[in-house]
Design a protein around this motif. Sequence first.
Motif, PDB file in Angstrom:
ATOM      1  N   ALA A 121     -31.598 -10.640 -14.344  1.00 29.03           N
ATOM      2  CA  ALA A 121     -32.518  -9.727 -13.608  1.00 29.03           C
ATOM      3  C   ALA A 121     -31.769  -9.477 -12.632  1.00 29.03           C
ATOM      4  N   SER A 122     -31.860  -7.534 -11.840  1.00 30.28           N
ATOM      5  CA  SER A 122     -30.509  -8.068 -10.972  1.00 30.28           C
ATOM      6  C   SER A 122     -32.054  -6.591 -10.161  1.00 30.28           C
ATOM      7  N   ALA A 123     -31.431  -6.726  -8.347  1.00 32.59           N
ATOM      8  CA  ALA A 123     -32.291  -5.412  -7.924  1.00 32.59           C
ATOM      9  C   ALA A 123     -31.570  -3.627  -8.541  1.00 32.59           C
ATOM     10  N   THR A 125     -10.312   0.599 -18.861  1.00 33.32           N
ATOM     11  CA  THR A 125     -10.539  -0.085 -17.900  1.00 33.32           C
ATOM     12  C   THR A 125     -10.213  -0.197 -16.686  1.00 33.32           C
ATOM     13  N   ARG A 126      -9.343   1.243 -16.086  1.00 33.33           N
ATOM     14  CA  ARG A 126      -7.973   1.476 -15.209  1.00 33.33           C
ATOM     15  C   ARG A 126      -9.022   2.357 -14.232  1.00 33.33           C
ATOM     16  N   THR A 127     -10.115   2.375 -15.265  1.00 28.23           N
ATOM     17  CA  THR A 127     -11.140   3.284 -14.402  1.00 28.23           C
ATOM     18  C   THR A 127     -11.963   2.668 -13.614  1.00 28.23           C
ATOM     19  N   PRO A 128     -12.532   2.479 -12.246  1.00 30.81           N
ATOM     20  CA  PRO A 128     -13.104   1.516 -11.599  1.00 30.81           C
ATOM     21  C   PRO A 128     -14.629   1.574 -12.097  1.00 30.81           C
ATOM     22  N   HIS A 129     -15.114  -0.065 -12.596  1.00 30.46           N
ATOM     23  CA  HIS A 129     -16.136  -0.429 -13.166  1.00 30.46           C
ATOM     24  C   HIS A 129     -17.129  -1.580 -12.641  1.00 30.46           C
ATOM     25  N   TRP A 130     -18.607  -1.403 -13.482  1.00 24.56           N
ATOM     26  CA  TRP A 130     -19.374  -2.978 -13.021  1.00 24.56           C
ATOM     27  C   TRP A 130     -20.401  -2.775 -13.724  1.00 24.56           C
ATOM     28  N   PHE A 131     -21.066  -3.135 -14.006  1.00 26.14           N
ATOM     29  CA  PHE A 131     -22.453  -4.173 -15.072  1.00 26.14           C
ATOM     30  C   PHE A 131     -22.833  -5.061 -14.379  1.00 26.14           C
ATOM     31  N   GLY A 132     -23.988  -4.313 -14.094  1.00 24.91           N
ATOM     32  CA  GLY A 132     -25.176  -4.987 -13.534  1.00 24.91           C
ATOM     33  C   GLY A 132     -26.742  -5.479 -14.547  1.00 24.91           C
ATOM     34  N   ALA A 133     -27.647  -5.599 -14.712  1.00 27.09           N
ATOM     35  CA  ALA A 133     -28.889  -5.463 -14.861  1.00 27.09           C
ATOM     36  C   ALA A 133     -29.631  -4.836 -13.723  1.00 27.09           C
TER      37      ALA A 133
END
Length: 180
Positions: free
Chosen positions: A98-100, A144-152
């Motif tokens: 879990a993340s903010a 994936t050349r598109t800036p990306h990020w994964f988070g909960a």
Amino acid sequence: MKHLRLRRDITLTDLAAETGISASTLSRLEAGLRRPTLEQLLPLARVHGVTLDELVGAPPTGDPRINLRPITCSDGSVILPLTRRPGGIQAYKYVLPASADDREPDLRTHEGYDWVYVLNGTLRLVLGEHNLVLTPGEAAEFDTRTPHWFGATSSGPVEFLSLIGKQGERAHVRAAPKPD
């Protein structure tokens, strides 16, 4: 054992209620002050959704290509490789704690193509200028050349599958069966 409990974002009291093992015993087990019995390991493995081998950190046996080991990251996330063949599309299962909800993403780029599918929880995917929220059963695909990020999110941990292919390599999706 503590890492598994924290990954699920539950307290010792919650885990005690789920397993029938007292919170004080669980605390001593996590601190290494007590050796677990089989009667304790079985409910702990069941509740955490892991095998006994994973719970006790047993060495892999047999073919190492089959017994792929999870990779634990410093932020508490776990990456489980599902394939280990050179070249081609690689498959991974991710478990993010879990993340903010307002966590600042650290966008990355690299060569390749990615497909994600959410199994459990809520996945926050920042893709370029887009801030997407995916729930179980939803999928996304992108270069994936598109800036990306994964988070909960703050609602709890998230589990998702990721298929990563080389640049220009795409999955072959059949929407309907071939006619006879």
